[in-house]
Design an enzyme around this catalytic site. Sequence first.
Site, PDB file in Angstrom:
ATOM      1  N   ASP A  32       5.899   1.625   2.674  1.00 16.80           N
ATOM      2  CA  ASP A  32       6.695   2.800   2.106  1.00 16.80           C
ATOM      3  C   ASP A  32       5.504   3.720   2.609  1.00 16.80           C
ATOM      4  OD1 ASP A  32       9.148   3.654   0.153  1.00 16.80           O
ATOM      5  OD2 ASP A  32       7.561   5.331   0.850  1.00 16.80           O
ATOM      6  N   ASN A  87      18.175   1.532  -4.831  1.00 25.72           N
ATOM      7  CA  ASN A  87      18.540   2.939  -5.264  1.00 25.72           C
ATOM      8  C   ASN A  87      19.814   2.704  -4.522  1.00 25.72           C
ATOM      9  OD1 ASN A  87      15.857   3.494  -6.390  1.00 25.72           O
ATOM     10  ND2 ASN A  87      15.197   4.615  -4.592  1.00 25.72           N
ATOM     11  N   GLN A  94      18.804   7.329  -3.712  1.00 27.32           N
ATOM     12  CA  GLN A  94      18.921   6.819  -2.282  1.00 27.32           C
ATOM     13  C   GLN A  94      18.959   7.920  -1.225  1.00 27.32           C
ATOM     14  OE1 GLN A  94      22.138   4.060  -1.195  1.00 27.32           O
ATOM     15  NE2 GLN A  94      21.122   3.495   0.687  1.00 27.32           N
ATOM     16  N   HIS A 100      17.928  -1.366   1.842  1.00 23.73           N
ATOM     17  CA  HIS A 100      16.418  -1.928   1.593  1.00 23.73           C
ATOM     18  C   HIS A 100      16.208  -1.907   0.298  1.00 23.73           C
ATOM     19  CE1 HIS A 100      16.965   2.782   1.144  1.00 23.73           C
ATOM     20  NE2 HIS A 100      15.755   2.717   0.336  1.00 23.73           N
ATOM     21  N   HIS A 102      13.170  -2.048  -2.539  1.00 17.94           N
ATOM     22  CA  HIS A 102      11.670  -1.577  -2.978  1.00 17.94           C
ATOM     23  C   HIS A 102      11.006  -2.693  -3.627  1.00 17.94           C
ATOM     24  CE1 HIS A 102      12.187   2.906  -2.205  1.00 17.94           C
ATOM     25  NE2 HIS A 102      13.429   2.662  -2.314  1.00 17.94           N
TER      26      HIS A 102
HETATM   27  P1  AMP Z   1      15.378   5.576  -0.878  1.00 12.47           P
HETATM   28  O1  AMP Z   1      15.155   6.800  -1.465  1.00 12.47           O
HETATM   29  O2  AMP Z   1      15.835   4.326  -1.818  1.00 12.47           O
HETATM   30  O3  AMP Z   1      16.474   5.647   0.383  1.00 12.47           O
HETATM   31  O4  AMP Z   1      13.999   5.082  -0.149  1.00 12.47           O
HETATM   32  C1  AMP Z   1      13.555   5.399   1.018  1.00 12.47           C
HETATM   33  C2  AMP Z   1      12.290   5.193   1.178  1.00 12.47           C
HETATM   34  O5  AMP Z   1      11.684   5.288   2.644  1.00 12.47           O
HETATM   35  C3  AMP Z   1      11.297   6.357   0.323  1.00 12.47           C
HETATM   36  O6  AMP Z   1      10.394   5.585  -0.692  1.00 12.47           O
HETATM   37  C4  AMP Z   1      10.341   6.847   1.475  1.00 12.47           C
HETATM   38  O7  AMP Z   1       9.347   7.236   1.348  1.00 12.47           O
HETATM   39  C5  AMP Z   1      10.472   5.739   2.679  1.00 12.47           C
HETATM   40  N1  AMP Z   1      10.507   6.212   3.971  1.00 12.47           N
HETATM   41  C6  AMP Z   1      10.861   7.340   4.778  1.00 12.47           C
HETATM   42  N2  AMP Z   1      10.533   7.212   5.865  1.00 12.47           N
HETATM   43  C7  AMP Z   1       9.795   6.029   6.042  1.00 12.47           C
HETATM   44  C8  AMP Z   1       9.084   5.487   7.201  1.00 12.47           C
HETATM   45  N3  AMP Z   1       9.152   6.299   8.602  1.00 12.47           N
HETATM   46  N4  AMP Z   1       8.296   4.464   7.111  1.00 12.47           N
HETATM   47  C9  AMP Z   1       8.121   3.965   6.018  1.00 12.47           C
HETATM   48  N5  AMP Z   1       8.860   4.415   4.668  1.00 12.47           N
HETATM   49  C10 AMP Z   1       9.570   5.705   4.887  1.00 12.47           C
END
Ligand code: AMP
Length: 107
Positions: A32, A87, A94, A100, A102
């Site tokens: 992440d 999430n 989310q 995805h 975590h």
């Molecule tokens: P969510 O809030 O459950 O949709 O989680 C999305 C996650 O993706 C967040 O923790 C972000 O920090 C992560 N994220 C967003 N863009 C990227 C990226 N390009 N590479 C890796 N993680 C990312």
Amino acid sequence: MTAEKNVFQKILDKEINSTIHYEDERCIVISDIHPKAPIHLLVIPRKPLKSFDDVEPEDKDLLFHLMTVGRKQIKKMGAEGYKLQFNVGSKGGQEIFHLHLHVLGWN
Ligand code: AMP
């Protein structure tokens, strides 16, 4: 007009870079970019499900796979304890609407 790809679809398609720890025919594991724990991995299925709300009984093997791949990778990186988290929906935190998992780890 085709819908804009989400960031995880772009990562799966190798259109944008990320730190990839593992990948197979069903999923990819990346770091992440804004870690919320000492080790913070995301396990992303290739199947384009929007969230856990879209998961059906036919996806049970896929979900088990995501969780066990996450467990293996976080332990490989030295975590002694970890959390698995989905999430779901914007009210559930989310931000990216491609399923995805975590995996947050502490060593
Ligand atoms: P969510 O809030 O459950 O949709 O989680 C999305 C996650 O993706 C967040 O923790 C972000 O920090 C992560 N994220 C967003 N863009 C990227 C990226 N390009 N590479 C890796 N993680 C990312």
